[in-house]
Design a protein around this motif. Sequence first.
Motif, PDB file in Angstrom:
ATOM      1  N   ALA A  13      20.663  25.699 -49.806  1.00  0.00           N
ATOM      2  CA  ALA A  13      19.492  25.294 -49.010  1.00  0.00           C
ATOM      3  C   ALA A  13      18.402  24.700 -49.890  1.00  0.00           C
ATOM      4  N   ALA A  14      18.189  25.293 -51.106  1.00  0.00           N
ATOM      5  CA  ALA A  14      17.159  24.770 -52.016  1.00  0.00           C
ATOM      6  C   ALA A  14      17.500  23.365 -52.497  1.00  0.00           C
ATOM      7  N   ILE A  15      18.810  23.117 -52.745  1.00  0.00           N
ATOM      8  CA  ILE A  15      19.217  21.787 -53.211  1.00  0.00           C
ATOM      9  C   ILE A  15      18.951  20.762 -52.136  1.00  0.00           C
ATOM     10  N   PHE A  16      19.318  21.088 -50.910  1.00  0.00           N
ATOM     11  CA  PHE A  16      19.075  20.137 -49.809  1.00  0.00           C
ATOM     12  C   PHE A  16      17.580  19.911 -49.593  1.00  0.00           C
ATOM     13  N   PHE A  20      15.687  16.173 -49.828  1.00  0.00           N
ATOM     14  CA  PHE A  20      14.931  15.505 -48.756  1.00  0.00           C
ATOM     15  C   PHE A  20      13.480  15.240 -49.176  1.00  0.00           C
ATOM     16  N   VAL A  21      12.898  16.120 -49.953  1.00  0.00           N
ATOM     17  CA  VAL A  21      11.522  15.879 -50.422  1.00  0.00           C
ATOM     18  C   VAL A  21      11.468  14.659 -51.330  1.00  0.00           C
ATOM     19  N   CYS A  22      12.408  14.543 -52.272  1.00  0.00           N
ATOM     20  CA  CYS A  22      12.433  13.374 -53.171  1.00  0.00           C
ATOM     21  C   CYS A  22      12.710  12.100 -52.401  1.00  0.00           C
ATOM     22  N   LEU A  23      13.573  12.162 -51.409  1.00  0.00           N
ATOM     23  CA  LEU A  23      13.857  10.967 -50.622  1.00  0.00           C
ATOM     24  C   LEU A  23      12.629  10.513 -49.842  1.00  0.00           C
ATOM     25  N   GLY A  24      11.859  11.465 -49.310  1.00  0.00           N
ATOM     26  CA  GLY A  24      10.630  11.112 -48.576  1.00  0.00           C
ATOM     27  C   GLY A  24       9.581  10.474 -49.480  1.00  0.00           C
ATOM     28  N   LEU A  25       9.450  11.019 -50.681  1.00  0.00           N
ATOM     29  CA  LEU A  25       8.465  10.428 -51.606  1.00  0.00           C
ATOM     30  C   LEU A  25       8.878   9.030 -52.013  1.00  0.00           C
ATOM     31  N   ALA A  26      10.197   8.809 -52.197  1.00  0.00           N
ATOM     32  CA  ALA A  26      10.643   7.494 -52.591  1.00  0.00           C
ATOM     33  C   ALA A  26      10.402   6.456 -51.518  1.00  0.00           C
TER      34      ALA A  26
END
Length: 252
Positions: A13-16, A20-26
């Motif tokens: 769960a932590a990896i997912f 998603f947080v890194c994808l949103g920032l990108a």
Amino acid sequence: MRFKSYWRTTVVAAIFLHFFVCLGLALALPLLDFEGAPIAAQEMEVVDLSEGDDGNADTEKPEPPEVKPPAPEPPAPEKPEPEPEELVLPVEMSPTEAAELDETVAEMQKQEEEAKKRGEDGKDVRPPAPPNQEVGTIISSGMTPDTRGTDFRGTVGVLVDVDAQGKIVGVFLSRKSGRFVVDQIVLNALKTFKFEPALDMNGNPMKTKRLINFPFDGSGPHPFDDDENKRMRAKRELFLRERQQQGNAPAN
């Protein structure tokens, strides 16, 4: 009591979540504008300032007070330059005149040497005076040459012609040093000499010769006064005193 652990589910769960947080920032960062619109730069006008101008056109500096130049000093009266005493040097002589002069100098030097010796009777042997001369020339003033700066040691003899006014009218080096500089020092020293002319039998001034010896012994300049000068001065005083007494004597 034991609890069941779900650590595998937590890690996944932590990896997912991080993905998603890194994808949103990108996706969101390129849409954000941090710099904003650039401010247009205005061109600056270059103005040449004169010297002493601080750039404030509104403040006018007061003009400096006009300084009047000082009145020119009256020119000092020009002092007449003293005429240099002319030292008459001997001109070229014929062989006959030169031989006669050499004989005269040799005779005077011989008489001076004899004058320093005393006879058997205790009287000084003095050179005979010229036929009409009673008292010879006296050196009244003059400074000897400065011999401290020369390496020459000896005597330089000079035969001078003195006229009836006590001025030098001729010079002959009777005993040279062999060095031009030393002889020239003696001739320059003679320019400061003053003479009392010789007196004839009647007490009148007359032209005559005088032999002067300058010893170079390393001493500084000093007033010239040799034995011959002292003897001549004493003889003149005696001669003038006798003439004064003869003038005051009653006529027979």
